[in-house]
Design a protein around this motif. Structure first.
Motif, PDB file in Angstrom:
ATOM      1  N   SER A  46       0.859  -1.193   0.000  1.00 37.41           N
ATOM      2  CA  SER A  46       0.000   0.000   0.000  1.00 37.41           C
ATOM      3  C   SER A  46       0.893   1.239   0.000  1.00 37.41           C
ATOM      4  N   GLU A  47       1.903   1.199  -0.888  1.00 39.23           N
ATOM      5  CA  GLU A  47       2.917   2.252  -0.897  1.00 39.23           C
ATOM      6  C   GLU A  47       2.436   3.592  -1.450  1.00 39.23           C
ATOM      7  N   SER A  48       1.371   3.576  -2.228  1.00 35.48           N
ATOM      8  CA  SER A  48       0.957   4.833  -2.878  1.00 35.48           C
ATOM      9  C   SER A  48      -0.564   4.945  -2.943  1.00 35.48           C
ATOM     10  N   GLY A  49      -1.020   6.171  -3.222  1.00 33.75           N
ATOM     11  CA  GLY A  49      -2.449   6.397  -3.390  1.00 33.75           C
ATOM     12  C   GLY A  49      -2.988   5.584  -4.563  1.00 33.75           C
ATOM     13  N   TRP A  50      -2.174   5.483  -5.615  1.00 35.26           N
ATOM     14  CA  TRP A  50      -2.598   4.711  -6.778  1.00 35.26           C
ATOM     15  C   TRP A  50      -2.790   3.236  -6.395  1.00 35.26           C
ATOM     16  N   ARG A  51      -1.857   2.713  -5.614  1.00 32.77           N
ATOM     17  CA  ARG A  51      -1.922   1.296  -5.218  1.00 32.77           C
ATOM     18  C   ARG A  51      -3.189   1.024  -4.395  1.00 32.77           C
ATOM     19  N   ALA A  52      -3.501   1.966  -3.476  1.00 37.08           N
ATOM     20  CA  ALA A  52      -4.701   1.802  -2.645  1.00 37.08           C
ATOM     21  C   ALA A  52      -5.939   1.777  -3.546  1.00 37.08           C
ATOM     22  N   LEU A 109      -0.703  -7.947 -13.103  1.00 35.28           N
ATOM     23  CA  LEU A 109      -1.378  -6.650 -13.033  1.00 35.28           C
ATOM     24  C   LEU A 109      -0.361  -5.538 -12.869  1.00 35.28           C
ATOM     25  N   ASP A 110      -0.447  -4.547 -13.642  1.00 35.71           N
ATOM     26  CA  ASP A 110       0.257  -3.248 -13.623  1.00 35.71           C
ATOM     27  C   ASP A 110       1.781  -3.274 -13.698  1.00 35.71           C
ATOM     28  N   ARG A 111       2.429  -4.403 -13.448  1.00 40.57           N
ATOM     29  CA  ARG A 111       3.888  -4.476 -13.603  1.00 40.57           C
ATOM     30  C   ARG A 111       4.240  -5.727 -14.405  1.00 40.57           C
ATOM     31  N   ASN A 112       5.348  -5.662 -15.103  1.00 40.86           N
ATOM     32  CA  ASN A 112       5.777  -6.797 -15.932  1.00 40.86           C
ATOM     33  C   ASN A 112       6.846  -7.619 -15.227  1.00 40.86           C
ATOM     34  N   SER A 172       9.430  -3.122 -12.690  1.00 43.61           N
ATOM     35  CA  SER A 172       9.349  -2.786 -14.118  1.00 43.61           C
ATOM     36  C   SER A 172       9.029  -1.310 -14.362  1.00 43.61           C
ATOM     37  N   PRO A 173       8.134  -0.677 -13.571  1.00 43.12           N
ATOM     38  CA  PRO A 173       7.898   0.747 -13.878  1.00 43.12           C
ATOM     39  C   PRO A 173       9.118   1.623 -13.618  1.00 43.12           C
ATOM     40  N   ALA A 174       9.925   1.268 -12.602  1.00 41.16           N
ATOM     41  CA  ALA A 174      11.115   2.089 -12.331  1.00 41.16           C
ATOM     42  C   ALA A 174      12.104   1.970 -13.497  1.00 41.16           C
ATOM     43  N   ALA A 185      11.443   1.000 -16.675  1.00 43.57           N
ATOM     44  CA  ALA A 185      10.911   1.470 -17.954  1.00 43.57           C
ATOM     45  C   ALA A 185      10.658   2.981 -17.971  1.00 43.57           C
ATOM     46  N   ARG A 186      10.166   3.519 -16.851  1.00 46.79           N
ATOM     47  CA  ARG A 186       9.886   4.963 -16.839  1.00 46.79           C
ATOM     48  C   ARG A 186      11.180   5.768 -16.935  1.00 46.79           C
ATOM     49  N   LYS A 187      12.247   5.229 -16.390  1.00 43.93           N
ATOM     50  CA  LYS A 187      13.561   5.891 -16.507  1.00 43.93           C
ATOM     51  C   LYS A 187      13.997   5.881 -17.972  1.00 43.93           C
ATOM     52  N   ASP A 218      11.337   4.768  -3.749  1.00 46.89           N
ATOM     53  CA  ASP A 218      10.522   3.580  -3.458  1.00 46.89           C
ATOM     54  C   ASP A 218       9.014   3.776  -3.653  1.00 46.89           C
ATOM     55  N   PHE A 219       8.630   4.726  -4.484  1.00 46.29           N
ATOM     56  CA  PHE A 219       7.218   4.994  -4.787  1.00 46.29           C
ATOM     57  C   PHE A 219       6.440   5.554  -3.596  1.00 46.29           C
ATOM     58  N   THR A 220       7.151   5.966  -2.505  1.00 46.39           N
ATOM     59  CA  THR A 220       6.406   6.489  -1.345  1.00 46.39           C
ATOM     60  C   THR A 220       6.611   7.992  -1.182  1.00 46.39           C
ATOM     61  N   ALA A 260       9.291  12.579 -11.205  1.00 42.66           N
ATOM     62  CA  ALA A 260       9.053  11.515 -10.224  1.00 42.66           C
ATOM     63  C   ALA A 260       8.307  10.370 -10.910  1.00 42.66           C
ATOM     64  N   HIS A 261       8.721   9.135 -10.628  1.00 38.37           N
ATOM     65  CA  HIS A 261       8.078   7.980 -11.266  1.00 38.37           C
ATOM     66  C   HIS A 261       6.664   7.729 -10.753  1.00 38.37           C
ATOM     67  N   ASN A 262       6.257   8.407  -9.676  1.00 34.02           N
ATOM     68  CA  ASN A 262       4.830   8.400  -9.342  1.00 34.02           C
ATOM     69  C   ASN A 262       4.438   9.689  -8.620  1.00 34.02           C
ATOM     70  N   ASP A 263       3.126   9.907  -8.535  1.00 37.17           N
ATOM     71  CA  ASP A 263       2.617  11.156  -7.955  1.00 37.17           C
ATOM     72  C   ASP A 263       2.926  11.264  -6.466  1.00 37.17           C
ATOM     73  N   ILE A 319       3.801  10.657 -12.679  1.00 40.60           N
ATOM     74  CA  ILE A 319       2.954   9.631 -13.329  1.00 40.60           C
ATOM     75  C   ILE A 319       1.966   9.064 -12.309  1.00 40.60           C
ATOM     76  N   ASP A 320       0.749   8.789 -12.746  1.00 34.00           N
ATOM     77  CA  ASP A 320      -0.343   8.127 -11.992  1.00 34.00           C
ATOM     78  C   ASP A 320      -1.687   8.831 -12.164  1.00 34.00           C
ATOM     79  N   ALA A 321      -1.671  10.186 -11.949  1.00 36.26           N
ATOM     80  CA  ALA A 321      -2.927  10.957 -11.986  1.00 36.26           C
ATOM     81  C   ALA A 321      -3.839  10.626 -10.815  1.00 36.26           C
ATOM     82  N   GLU A 327      -1.519   9.682 -16.807  1.00 32.24           N
ATOM     83  CA  GLU A 327      -2.522   8.847 -16.128  1.00 32.24           C
ATOM     84  C   GLU A 327      -2.252   7.354 -16.245  1.00 32.24           C
ATOM     85  N   LEU A 328      -2.430   6.676 -15.113  1.00 27.81           N
ATOM     86  CA  LEU A 328      -2.381   5.213 -15.071  1.00 27.81           C
ATOM     87  C   LEU A 328      -3.704   4.777 -14.437  1.00 27.81           C
ATOM     88  N   THR A 329      -4.500   4.011 -15.159  1.00 28.34           N
ATOM     89  CA  THR A 329      -5.786   3.634 -14.580  1.00 28.34           C
ATOM     90  C   THR A 329      -5.601   2.645 -13.424  1.00 28.34           C
TER      91      THR A 329
END
Ligand code: AHR
Length: 321
Positions: free
Chosen positions: A35-41, A112-115, A164-166, A168-170, A192-194, A220-223, A249-251, A269-271
């Motif tokens: 539950s590291e991020s708002g997107w994850r929640a 889901l969401d990561r490769n 994978s997002p760290a 690939a986004r780089k 660490d996405f936090t 930043a790799h996430n919001d 990234i995330d929205a 945006e990442l749904t």
């Protein structure tokens, strides 16, 4: 009842009822990152909602960002004889053995969401993810356009090392700024996405870069890390969004609040609804063996301050936020 009998009973019931309710009665294990991020929640919330809507019995395991916990969770799902497994892999490598066990037990796995990195893509049924290289590219191209011919030192807050997002986004971002001699990526470290680590790392970047005065933008790799960075910029007496551009990234709603206040510039945006397409694929596969495409790609849309951030924030309510 064996899984096959359960499926047969489900089919018979669906035929009787005249509905295609193939997911009803499915037991699905979900090995979530944490539950590291708002997107994850939000992704967790949407997955629970989708499961409930479809009559899926969802067994949820929170790995607290540790691969060993996810491996244990998968083994436990296999032992329980679930009908399918959803895996949001915390890192990209090291999955072959446990996924082989799931395959031997004839339990389909949906990423889901990561490769993952594997030589054997038969170890999973499909992957529901965005094009993460493209996300980084979109963020980078936005920055290139905004900066024009000005000199610009960029600092980067990376996601979880080895995820994978760290990676690939780089890559995508670096591709976008390649050849732009006025733009340089001067510092790059994981947050660490936090939010907390994003803030800590940004503080150290600010210290190292003339109190932040030499930094032109933070990518930043996430919001969540961007929100942490915004805090650090403010505490250093600078204006986020103006003195230092903020692109992420995330929205998630919090970044739109920051954009509405002029403190963030753009997000990709990442749904959080990865579960909808995943359950659709599983339902079709369980029904008559329909093989989904190996990659179910979700969209990556750029939002800027020009997109009425308050209205976008409102429109996100109910999507797990
Ligand atoms: O894998 C998706 C990423 O994981 C999201 O961008 C981030 O917020 C989350 O932690």
């Amino acid at each position: 009842m064996t899984t096959l009998r359960k499926i047969a009973a489900g089919l018979a019931l669906a035929t009787l009822l005249g509905t295609p309710a193939m997911a009803a009665g499915m037991v699905v294990g979900f090995a979530q990152v944490g539950s590291e991020s708002g997107w994850r929640a939000a992704e967790t919330a949407v997955t629970r909602q989708e499961a409930e809507k479809r009559g899926v019995d969802l067994k949820f395991a929170d790995a607290q960002q540790k691969q060993e916990n996810q491996i244990k969770a998968i083994r436990s799902f296999v032992a329980q004889g679930v009908d399918a497994i959803l895996l949001a892999p915390v890192v990209a490598t090291g999955w072959d053995d446990v996924l082989e066990e799931a395959k031997e037990a004839k339990i389909p796995v949906v990423l889901l969401d990561r490769n993952i990195e594997t030589k054997d893509d038969s170890l999973y049924l499909t992957a529901v993810t965005s094009d993460q290289v493209h996300e980084g590219k979109v963020a980078g191209e936005y920055l290139v356009e905004q900066v024009g011919s000005k000199d610009c030192k960029v600092v980067e807050l990376q996601g979880t090392t080895g995820s994978s997002p760290a990676i690939a986004r780089k890559k995508g971002f670096e591709e976008a700024i390649a050849g732009k001699t006025n733009i340089s990526l001067t510092r790059s470290q994981t947050g660490d996405f936090t939010r907390t680590k994003g803030k800590e790392v940004m503080e150290s970047f600010i210290k190292a870069e003339n109190g932040g005065k030499d930094i032109c933008a933070v990518y930043a790799h996430n919001d969540d890390m961007a929100v942490g960075a915004i805090q650090a910029i403010k505490e250093a007496g600078l204006k986020p969004g103006t003195d230092i551009m903020v692109v992420s990234i995330d929205a998630v709603p919090d970044i739109f609040a920051a954009m509405a206040a002029g403190e963030a510039n753009a997000t990709v945006e990442l749904t959080p609804n990865m579960a909808g397409p995943a359950f659709d694929a599983l339902e079709a596969f369980k029904k008559d063996g329909t093989m989904p495409p190996k990659w179910i790609q979700t969209e990556s849309k750029l939002y800027t301050q020009a997109d009425d951030p308050k209205a976008v924030m409102e429109s996100k309510k109910g999507l797990g936020y």
